[in-house]
Design a protein around this motif. Structure first.
Motif, PDB file in Angstrom:
ATOM      1  N   ASP A 197      45.012 -30.789 -21.512  1.00 19.15           N
ATOM      2  CA  ASP A 197      44.521 -32.144 -21.271  1.00 19.15           C
ATOM      3  C   ASP A 197      43.015 -32.267 -21.454  1.00 19.15           C
ATOM      4  O   ASP A 197      42.540 -33.214 -22.060  1.00 19.15           O
ATOM      5  CB  ASP A 197      44.889 -32.601 -19.858  1.00 19.15           C
ATOM      6  N   CYS A 198      42.249 -31.312 -20.887  1.00 16.37           N
ATOM      7  CA  CYS A 198      40.793 -31.524 -20.950  1.00 16.37           C
ATOM      8  C   CYS A 198      40.040 -30.473 -21.754  1.00 16.37           C
ATOM      9  O   CYS A 198      38.807 -30.508 -21.757  1.00 16.37           O
ATOM     10  CB  CYS A 198      40.188 -31.726 -19.570  1.00 16.37           C
ATOM     11  N   ASN A 199      40.729 -29.568 -22.425  1.00 15.18           N
ATOM     12  CA  ASN A 199      40.070 -28.670 -23.379  1.00 15.18           C
ATOM     13  C   ASN A 199      39.252 -27.570 -22.700  1.00 15.18           C
ATOM     14  O   ASN A 199      38.599 -26.779 -23.356  1.00 15.18           O
ATOM     15  CB  ASN A 199      39.176 -29.476 -24.339  1.00 15.18           C
ATOM     16  N   GLN A 200      39.285 -27.542 -21.382  1.00 13.99           N
ATOM     17  CA  GLN A 200      38.535 -26.546 -20.623  1.00 13.99           C
ATOM     18  C   GLN A 200      39.248 -25.192 -20.711  1.00 13.99           C
ATOM     19  O   GLN A 200      40.475 -25.145 -20.719  1.00 13.99           O
ATOM     20  CB  GLN A 200      38.486 -27.010 -19.155  1.00 13.99           C
ATOM     21  N   ILE A 201      38.468 -24.096 -20.776  1.00 12.51           N
ATOM     22  CA  ILE A 201      39.062 -22.761 -20.703  1.00 12.51           C
ATOM     23  C   ILE A 201      39.662 -22.597 -19.300  1.00 12.51           C
ATOM     24  O   ILE A 201      39.014 -22.931 -18.315  1.00 12.51           O
ATOM     25  CB  ILE A 201      37.985 -21.673 -20.917  1.00 12.51           C
ATOM     26  N   ILE A 202      40.894 -22.133 -19.231  1.00 13.77           N
ATOM     27  CA  ILE A 202      41.499 -21.960 -17.908  1.00 13.77           C
ATOM     28  C   ILE A 202      41.185 -20.567 -17.364  1.00 13.77           C
ATOM     29  O   ILE A 202      40.995 -19.626 -18.122  1.00 13.77           O
ATOM     30  CB  ILE A 202      43.022 -22.238 -17.914  1.00 13.77           C
ATOM     31  N   GLU A 203      41.124 -20.469 -16.041  1.00 15.50           N
ATOM     32  CA  GLU A 203      40.690 -19.231 -15.399  1.00 15.50           C
ATOM     33  C   GLU A 203      41.754 -18.724 -14.436  1.00 15.50           C
ATOM     34  O   GLU A 203      42.491 -19.510 -13.848  1.00 15.50           O
ATOM     35  CB  GLU A 203      39.384 -19.489 -14.615  1.00 15.50           C
TER      36      GLU A 203
END
Ligand SMILES: [Zn+2]
Length: 163
Positions: free
Chosen positions: A96-102
């Motif tokens: 959804d937001c293109n953020q790298i997941i951690e």
């Protein structure tokens, strides 16, 4: 290959799939068209299927998408940029937001996923922007299968062209 994209808002499903593959893909959040592409950070491949954009944005990084079907669109991108299966990093980015997941400690997501998921998994990841929690599950293996097929069909088509 660290390829990144900026996609217009008509290419929402393609953008999601590029993120599933792990590619940094920003989308036009509204209908900004030319303005969106002009203000996109440099170095991104610009994805459009609007002819007026193609005419007005003179950039060798612009890729004009022909198909209306996101699966075909994905193949167009893969083919044009010569992306290989080894280049993709599936499930590293929030769709959804293109953020790298951690990675996130299990105890921190209690109550944020269904109980049966919490009880049957040890590893969880989270998007630091929207808070969405991800875990390896049957959905992931189905998506992985589709990704493999994507590159398999690409290979077959290339082979057919050679013969
Ligand atoms: Zn997110």
């Amino acid at each position: 290959m660290a390829v990144a994209f900026a996609a217009e808002n008509t290419l929402g499903k393609l953008s999601k799939w590029l993120r599933i593959l792990g590619f940094d893909t920003i989308s036009d959040s509204g209908d900004h068209g030319l303005e969106f592409f002009r203000s996109a950070p440099p170095g991104r491949v610009l994805l459009t299927r609007t002819r007026s954009v193609k005419k007005q944005i003179r950039s060798d990084r612009l890729l004009f998408i022909q198909s209306n079907d996101y699966r075909q669109q994905l193949i167009e991108v893969i083919r044009n940029l010569e992306i290989r299966f080894e280049d993709v990093r599936p499930f590293t980015r929030c769709v959804d937001c293109n953020q790298i997941i951690e990675c996130v400690e299990k105890r921190l997501i209690r109550g944020k996923v269904p109980d049966y998921v919490y009880d049957s998994h040890e590893e969880f990841q989270r998007c630091s922007r929207c808070g969405k929690v991800f875990w390896p599950g049957s959905h992931a293996s189905r998506v992985m299968e589709r990704i493999r097929q994507l590159f398999d069909s690409e290979q077959q088509t290339v082979d057919e062209n050679v013969q």
